[in-house]
Design a protein around this motif. Structure first.
Motif, mmCIF file in Angstrom:
data_model
loop_
_atom_site.group_PDB
_atom_site.id
_atom_site.type_symbol
_atom_site.label_atom_id
_atom_site.label_comp_id
_atom_site.label_asym_id
_atom_site.label_seq_id
_atom_site.Cartn_x
_atom_site.Cartn_y
_atom_site.Cartn_z
ATOM 1 N N ALA A 119 0.817 -1.220 0.000
ATOM 2 C CA ALA A 119 0.000 0.000 0.000
ATOM 3 C C ALA A 119 0.848 1.266 0.000
ATOM 4 C CB ALA A 119 -0.934 -0.005 1.206
ATOM 5 N N ARG A 120 2.152 1.142 0.178
ATOM 6 C CA ARG A 120 3.017 2.321 0.100
ATOM 7 C C ARG A 120 3.010 2.944 -1.302
ATOM 8 N NH1 ARG A 120 8.333 0.478 3.584
ATOM 9 N NH2 ARG A 120 8.461 -1.076 1.917
ATOM 10 N N GLU A 121 2.518 2.189 -2.275
ATOM 11 C CA GLU A 121 2.386 2.743 -3.622
ATOM 12 C C GLU A 121 1.146 3.627 -3.775
ATOM 13 O OE1 GLU A 121 3.470 0.371 -7.066
ATOM 14 O OE2 GLU A 121 3.952 -1.298 -5.714
ATOM 15 N N LEU A 122 0.272 3.637 -2.763
ATOM 16 C CA LEU A 122 -0.907 4.509 -2.796
ATOM 17 C C LEU A 122 -0.477 5.895 -2.316
ATOM 18 C CD1 LEU A 122 -3.496 2.038 -1.218
ATOM 19 C CD2 LEU A 122 -3.284 2.644 -3.645
ATOM 20 N N LEU A 128 -7.590 6.627 -3.242
ATOM 21 C CA LEU A 128 -8.338 6.048 -2.121
ATOM 22 C C LEU A 128 -9.837 6.271 -2.291
ATOM 23 C CD1 LEU A 128 -5.973 7.303 0.714
ATOM 24 C CD2 LEU A 128 -5.988 5.055 -0.395
ATOM 25 N N PRO A 129 -10.656 5.393 -1.728
ATOM 26 C CA PRO A 129 -10.292 4.228 -0.909
ATOM 27 C C PRO A 129 -9.916 3.021 -1.771
ATOM 28 C CG PRO A 129 -12.656 4.373 -1.069
ATOM 29 C CD PRO A 129 -12.117 5.589 -1.799
ATOM 30 N N GLN A 130 -9.250 2.055 -1.122
ATOM 31 C CA GLN A 130 -8.917 0.781 -1.751
ATOM 32 C C GLN A 130 -9.308 -0.345 -0.798
ATOM 33 O OE1 GLN A 130 -7.216 -0.117 -4.774
ATOM 34 N NE2 GLN A 130 -7.493 2.008 -5.451
ATOM 35 N N SER A 131 -9.707 -1.473 -1.393
ATOM 36 C CA SER A 131 -10.015 -2.672 -0.602
ATOM 37 C C SER A 131 -9.449 -3.870 -1.351
ATOM 38 C CB SER A 131 -11.523 -2.828 -0.409
ATOM 39 O OG SER A 131 -11.824 -3.950 0.388
ATOM 40 N N PHE A 163 -8.028 0.576 2.832
ATOM 41 C CA PHE A 163 -7.134 1.723 2.980
ATOM 42 C C PHE A 163 -7.933 2.990 2.689
ATOM 43 C CE2 PHE A 163 -4.757 -1.976 1.597
ATOM 44 C CZ PHE A 163 -3.734 -2.043 2.528
ATOM 45 N N ASP A 164 -7.981 3.867 3.684
ATOM 46 C CA ASP A 164 -8.749 5.100 3.569
ATOM 47 C C ASP A 164 -7.912 6.285 4.012
ATOM 48 O OD1 ASP A 164 -11.789 4.521 2.906
ATOM 49 O OD2 ASP A 164 -11.119 2.905 4.221
ATOM 50 N N ARG A 165 -8.436 7.483 3.752
ATOM 51 C CA ARG A 165 -7.702 8.700 4.094
ATOM 52 C C ARG A 165 -8.016 9.193 5.496
ATOM 53 N NH1 ARG A 165 -10.230 13.242 0.092
ATOM 54 N NH2 ARG A 165 -8.776 14.580 1.260
ATOM 55 N N ASP A 166 -9.132 8.730 6.092
ATOM 56 C CA ASP A 166 -9.508 9.215 7.421
ATOM 57 C C ASP A 166 -10.437 8.205 8.099
ATOM 58 O OD1 ASP A 166 -11.967 9.583 6.103
ATOM 59 O OD2 ASP A 166 -11.589 11.717 5.765
ATOM 60 N N GLU A 167 -10.798 8.525 9.340
ATOM 61 C CA GLU A 167 -11.648 7.631 10.125
ATOM 62 C C GLU A 167 -13.044 7.506 9.525
ATOM 63 O OE1 GLU A 167 -10.991 5.712 12.689
ATOM 64 O OE2 GLU A 167 -8.879 6.284 12.834
ATOM 65 N N GLU A 168 -13.527 8.561 8.923
ATOM 66 C CA GLU A 168 -14.845 8.513 8.298
ATOM 67 C C GLU A 168 -14.858 7.504 7.153
ATOM 68 O OE1 GLU A 168 -17.966 11.490 5.959
ATOM 69 O OE2 GLU A 168 -16.271 12.320 7.097
ATOM 70 N N GLY A 169 -13.778 7.500 6.363
ATOM 71 C CA GLY A 169 -13.673 6.521 5.292
ATOM 72 C C GLY A 169 -13.550 5.109 5.828
ATOM 73 N N LEU A 170 -12.775 4.941 6.904
ATOM 74 C CA LEU A 170 -12.641 3.621 7.522
ATOM 75 C C LEU A 170 -13.988 3.105 7.995
ATOM 76 C CD1 LEU A 170 -11.155 1.213 8.740
ATOM 77 C CD2 LEU A 170 -10.570 2.649 10.706
ATOM 78 N N GLU A 171 -14.796 3.976 8.570
ATOM 79 C CA GLU A 171 -16.116 3.553 9.035
ATOM 80 C C GLU A 171 -16.943 3.008 7.878
ATOM 81 O OE1 GLU A 171 -19.659 3.029 11.336
ATOM 82 O OE2 GLU A 171 -17.525 3.082 11.845
ATOM 83 N N ARG A 172 -16.882 3.671 6.728
ATOM 84 C CA ARG A 172 -17.639 3.178 5.567
ATOM 85 C C ARG A 172 -17.112 1.821 5.105
ATOM 86 N NH1 ARG A 172 -17.418 8.739 4.132
ATOM 87 N NH2 ARG A 172 -15.554 8.377 2.870
ATOM 88 N N LYS A 430 0.080 11.945 5.074
ATOM 89 C CA LYS A 430 -0.653 11.378 6.195
ATOM 90 C C LYS A 430 -0.625 9.850 6.105
ATOM 91 C CE LYS A 430 -3.782 15.348 6.393
ATOM 92 N NZ LYS A 430 -5.176 15.813 6.252
ATOM 93 N N PRO A 431 -0.634 9.178 7.243
ATOM 94 C CA PRO A 431 -0.636 7.705 7.202
ATOM 95 C C PRO A 431 -1.976 7.163 6.736
ATOM 96 C CG PRO A 431 -0.836 8.475 9.459
ATOM 97 C CD PRO A 431 -0.606 9.699 8.623
ATOM 98 N N LEU A 432 -1.930 6.070 5.997
ATOM 99 C CA LEU A 432 -3.153 5.403 5.572
ATOM 100 C C LEU A 432 -3.922 4.904 6.792
ATOM 101 C CD1 LEU A 432 -1.645 3.361 2.638
ATOM 102 C CD2 LEU A 432 -3.393 5.134 2.391
ATOM 103 N N VAL A 433 -5.225 4.976 6.724
ATOM 104 C CA VAL A 433 -6.095 4.496 7.799
ATOM 105 C C VAL A 433 -6.671 3.160 7.344
ATOM 106 C CG1 VAL A 433 -8.079 5.025 9.247
ATOM 107 C CG2 VAL A 433 -6.601 6.883 8.440
#
Length: 561
Positions: A119-122, A128-131, A163-172, A430-433
């Motif tokens: 995922a370091r290539e993202l 994002l997001p990626q699954s 892999f998301d940019r923030d907590e809101e994306g992680l929740e989805r 920013k670190p991936l979430v």
């Protein structure tokens, strides 16, 4: 579809179960010829068993694809430095090896490190997001493999990572996976419960466990009989009975207790309620510091809750560590005068309790937190069948269960140490979430057998059965049986045709044991009336059906199987 002839298959059914088989799924999967043991915790899937495994895999694949996840395949062999970077290289269950050049590797239990590395290539928020998901072999240095497919040293798992940019994306992403898991287990015909659980070695802020009630398993499902609460025992909160406490004292009072080393013996010696005592459980952190965990005398300490409250793994303190930290032998330990960290269960928050005096052979009456010692409180106890529901006060039930899936909100637990970051819209790195999501395919098989069987054998849910229909050919009507099997296959069914030269009773016993949803018996009466016996496995009743109507009748039943 296909017609498989039993005479050409490897179909090693057994009349007797292995002597060491305790779980129903262990006994029946071995007897029905689905699995064979290679070593402790090492099982081979026979052609019949592998068909079921592939059915589970395909259901998972379809539901993962439906939420936009992309399938990969990552290696099993993994460079050890990735696990060292995340601090997980010391996990006892992790298998390690060194190649001929001295390079260190691990055989991972799960693939967070591997996929975070990729995922370091993202590098941009636009990606994002990626699954991502894959099906891959996992290895585990399991000290106590048991239960056939329930606890293994090697197994195939579907693990996926978001892999998301923030907590809101992680929740989805998390909720999308939760929905996919429900669809998967519904299609597999399982009874299951999605419950809050402990994240354990995975880390992260939240996890949901999918537990399938069964006769055997490694987990305990705690549920309120009113239906408003469910949790894994490791994390379940409950309301214990009220303790009968002695009259309060103005200050702790020493009492000599020669030879008394347990809370049960202490309560008997003093003639008090066991719940009026406190149990001292010293544990040691990785840096060697001793922490005193306290629970009520009638309770047991839950290690997972303790580790979560401390934010780190701990081990029971040795006797030498105890003597150095407390100046007393185990059995006389308590919080008064202890200079280290004290973590007490919530049940000890109010009231006075009898505790060890940190003087061998002595205890203290009337010990009260806040006055006699200062501790931090957390839920540390193991819930019991005498507890009540925290939400409604209702009765709790405890069921053995198999963990068939587990999903985690990892946050930046892995992306920070592995430097997996992206450039956000504001121009800052920013670190991936991340989220992590796993399903054990063999455990799904075991859970299905645990929930779907009778005294005769397995009763597979239609979606998991290796074949749709079992056609039994009795002597003298082999041609008619071939025709029946061919007609069913032409209509879209996978058919197992038992054309072996065996007695009818042996064929019927094998059919019940193997457990296909539908059985068609072609016998000598078929020559007279052109009809066959149709039996649904979960009904156990034969019904005469004309050969000319077999396809429509079979599939009419099959739709509701």
């Amino acid at each position: 579809m296909t017609v498989a002839r039993a005479s050409a298959l490897f179909l090693p059914t057994l009349r007797d179960a292995p002597a060491d088989a305790e779980a129903v799924s262990h006994r029946l999967l071995v007897r029905a010829g689905y699995i064979r043991q290679l070593g402790a915790g090492l099982w081979t899937f026979t052609p019949l068993g592998w068909r079921v495994h592939r059915k589970v895999e395909q259901i998972i694949r379809e539901e993962m694809d439906a939420i936009g996840a992309q399938e990969w395949l990552a290696p099993v062999l993994t460079p050890a430095d990735l696990w060292e970077a995340t601090g997980r290289a010391g996990i006892p269950e992790l298998l390690k090896l060194v190649d001929r050049a001295g390079r260190r590797f691990v055989l991972p239990l799960t693939h967070e490190e591997t996929f975070t590395f990729h995922a370091r290539e993202l590098q941009s928020y636009r990606a994002l997001p990626q699954s991502w998901y894959h099906f891959q072999t996992k290895d585990r240095d399991e000290p106590r493999p048991r239960g056939g497919l329930i606890r293994l040293r090697e197994f195939i798992m579907k693990d996926s990572y978001s892999f998301d940019r923030d907590e809101e994306g992680l929740e989805r992403s998390f909720r999308a996976h939760e929905g996919a898991y429900r669809a998967i287990f519904d299609r597999c015909g399982l009874e299951y419960y999605a419950v809050q659980a402990e994240s354990g070695m995975m880390g992260g802020s939240e996890s949901v466990d999918f537990l399938a009630p069964s006769g055997s398993g490694e987990n305990t499902l705690v549920r309120c009989t009113n239906g408003d609460f469910a949790a894994d025992l490791e994390i379940a909160r409950a309301v214990p009975r009220a303790a009968a406490l002695p009259a309060p004292l103005a200050a702790p009072e020493e009492v000599e207790t020669p030879g008394v080393a347990t809370c049960e013996a202490l309560a008997t010696f003093l003639g008090i309620d066991l719940a009026a005592t406190s149990k001292a459980m010293p544990v040691t952190r990785e840096d060697g510091t001793v922490v005193l965990a306290l629970v009520r005398g009638d309770d047991r300490l839950e290690p997972a809750k303790l580790a979560a409250a401390l934010g780190a793994a701990v081990r029971p303190s040795t006797e030498d560590e105890i003597r150095t930290a407390f100046g007393a032998e185990p059995g006389s330990l308590g919080p008064v005068g202890f200079r280290g960290e004290i973590l007490a269960d919530e049940t000890l928050r109010d009231g006075q309790f009898v505790a060890g005096a940190n003087r061998t052979g002595w205890h203290l009456r009337g010990v009260e937190e806040g006055r006699d010692y200062t501790g931090r409180f957390a839920d540390l106890r193991v819930s019991t069948e005498h507890d009540r529901c925290v939400r409604c006060g209702g009765e709790l039930s405890f069921q053995t269960a198999i963990e068939i899936g587990h999903i985690f909100k990892l946050g930046t637990r892995y992306s920070v140490p592995l430097e997996a970051s992206f450039l956000d819209e504001d121009g800052h790195a920013k670190p991936l979430v991340m989220g992590s999501y796993g399903i054990g395919l063999a455990r799904v098989m075991a859970a299905a057998v645990e929930q779907h069987h009778d005294e005769g054998g397995i009763r597979w849910p239609r979606a998991l059965a290796p074949y749709d229909v079992h056609v039994i050919a009795l002597r003298g009507v082999e041609q008619q049986a071939d025709e029946a099997a061919g007609e069913l296959a032409a209509g879209g069914a996978d058919v197992l045709l038992d054309d072996r030269d065996l007695r009818p009773g042996e064929k019927f016993a094998d059919a019940d044991l193997i457990g296909l949803p539908m059985r068609i018996t072609v016998g000598k009466r078929t020559l007279d009336d052109g009809m066959v016996d149709l039996r649904m496995r979960d009904e156990g009743v034969d019904r005469r059906v004309p050969l000319s109507e077999l396809q429509s009748e079979a599939f009419a039943h099959g739709e509701t199987a």
